[in-house]
Design a protein around this motif. Structure first.
Motif, short mmCIF file in Angstrom:
data_model
loop_
_atom_site.label_atom_id
_atom_site.label_comp_id
_atom_site.label_asym_id
_atom_site.label_seq_id
_atom_site.Cartn_x
_atom_site.Cartn_y
_atom_site.Cartn_z
N ASP A 4 0.86 -1.18 0.00
CA ASP A 4 0.00 0.00 0.00
C ASP A 4 0.90 1.23 0.00
OD1 ASP A 4 -3.08 -0.75 0.69
OD2 ASP A 4 -1.71 -2.21 1.58
N ILE A 5 0.66 2.14 -0.94
CA ILE A 5 1.48 3.33 -1.08
C ILE A 5 0.64 4.56 -0.78
CG2 ILE A 5 2.98 4.66 -2.59
CD1 ILE A 5 3.45 2.12 -4.22
N ILE A 6 1.10 5.37 0.16
CA ILE A 6 0.43 6.60 0.54
C ILE A 6 1.11 7.76 -0.16
CG2 ILE A 6 -0.16 8.14 2.44
CD1 ILE A 6 -0.18 5.70 4.29
N THR A 7 0.32 8.55 -0.90
CA THR A 7 0.89 9.60 -1.74
C THR A 7 -0.09 10.76 -1.87
OG1 THR A 7 1.56 10.09 -4.02
CG2 THR A 7 0.01 8.30 -3.72
N VAL A 8 0.43 11.91 -2.26
CA VAL A 8 -0.45 13.03 -2.61
C VAL A 8 -0.48 13.21 -4.13
CG1 VAL A 8 -0.14 14.23 -0.42
CG2 VAL A 8 1.41 14.74 -2.31
N GLN A 48 -6.54 19.65 2.53
CA GLN A 48 -5.25 20.09 3.08
C GLN A 48 -4.53 18.95 3.78
OE1 GLN A 48 -5.56 23.10 6.10
NE2 GLN A 48 -3.34 23.35 6.30
N VAL A 49 -3.25 18.78 3.47
CA VAL A 49 -2.43 17.74 4.09
C VAL A 49 -1.11 18.29 4.62
CG1 VAL A 49 -3.40 15.87 2.70
CG2 VAL A 49 -1.38 17.11 1.87
N MET A 62 4.15 17.82 5.93
CA MET A 62 2.95 16.99 5.87
C MET A 62 2.42 16.76 7.29
SD MET A 62 4.04 14.32 2.85
CE MET A 62 2.45 13.47 2.79
N MET A 63 1.16 17.06 7.50
CA MET A 63 0.54 17.04 8.83
C MET A 63 0.39 15.61 9.36
SD MET A 63 -2.36 19.78 7.71
CE MET A 63 -3.03 20.18 9.32
N ILE A 117 7.52 14.64 6.41
CA ILE A 117 6.35 14.39 7.25
C ILE A 117 6.65 14.76 8.69
CG2 ILE A 117 5.62 12.52 5.72
CD1 ILE A 117 6.52 10.52 7.82
N ASP A 118 5.61 15.03 9.45
CA ASP A 118 5.75 15.35 10.87
C ASP A 118 6.53 14.24 11.58
OD1 ASP A 118 4.82 15.30 13.81
OD2 ASP A 118 4.02 17.23 13.10
N GLU A 119 7.50 14.63 12.38
CA GLU A 119 8.40 13.67 13.04
C GLU A 119 7.65 12.65 13.88
OE1 GLU A 119 12.12 11.96 13.95
OE2 GLU A 119 11.52 13.42 12.41
#
Length: 224
Positions: A4-8, A48-49, A62-63, A117-119
């Protein structure tokens, strides 16, 4: 295997997985690749991301909430052995890592964008970080495609000749030897005689010698 790949930018991943070996792997039911548009899972208006980083500085981050929502949803449906974050500051991807990942059943790959991305997502969800080189891309999609291709081609049944992957560069810590095909004489450039001798041992010995030589010349650090 399921990835599964998470992308914008899911559109960037259509072509890499729609042709050649990855298409064959999917058609044969050996590999499932599911892309998820992060904007479809954000609670914020207009998809919004990302947001400004705390402490100031250029670039958006990235939130955590959209990522956590999607990750929680996926992880509630099945067990994932790996949650991978593609990032230029991760350990460099190599053949050993590809071999190891090819033994997994379910993986998630997070494609970063902007300043990353957020740490807190890295600390609480990510199990492995991967870089494909010491340079920065516009996003993690192309890097994710590289990893999926390198891993997917190792799955039994993907390659027509299942022994082929065993002789790739880096599998034995050496670069692959030179390869030749017909004609044996092209513009006066001849194939080494040993490859035409029909003696498997002599050919194997020559190929090993050439691998060692090529590795010392091109990647001396590999033989230290």
């Amino acid at each position: 295997m399921r990835i599964d790949i998470i992308t914008v930018v899911p559109e960037l991943l259509v072509s890499p997985f729609g042709h050649s070996m990855m298409k064959r792997a999917k058609d044969r039911g050996l590999l499932e690749i599911h892309t998820h548009n992060l904007r479809d899972h954000t609670p914020y208006k207009q998809g919004q991301v990302d947001d400004y980083q705390f402490g100031g500085g250029a670039g958006m981050v990235m939130m955590p909430e959209p990522l956590a929502i999607l990750l929680d949803k996926l992880m509630a449906e099945r067990t994932y052995e790996e949650v991978i974050y593609m990032t230029p500051d991760g350990p460099l991807f190599d053949q050993r890592t590809a071999n190891m990942l090819s033994l997994r059943e379910n993986m998630i790959i997070i494609c970063g964008h902007y300043k990353g991305i957020d740490e807190r997502i890295r600390q609480h969800y990510v199990t492995r970080e991967i870089s494909i080189g010491d340079y920065v891309l516009s996003g993690g999609e192309l890097a994710a495609a590289v990893v999926v291709d390198a891993v997917g081609r190792l799955l039994p049944g993907v390659l027509n000749d299942e022994t082929s992957a065993l002789f790739d560069s880096f599998q034995d810590g050496l670069l692959a030897p030179p390869v030749y095909t017909r004609p044996a004489n092209f513009r006066g450039w001849e194939v080494p005689e040993v490859l035409l001798c029909g003696d498997p041992k002599k050919i194997d010995d020559w190929r090993y010698e050439q691998s060692v030589k090529r590795t010392k010349e091109r990647r001396p650090g590999m033989t230290e």
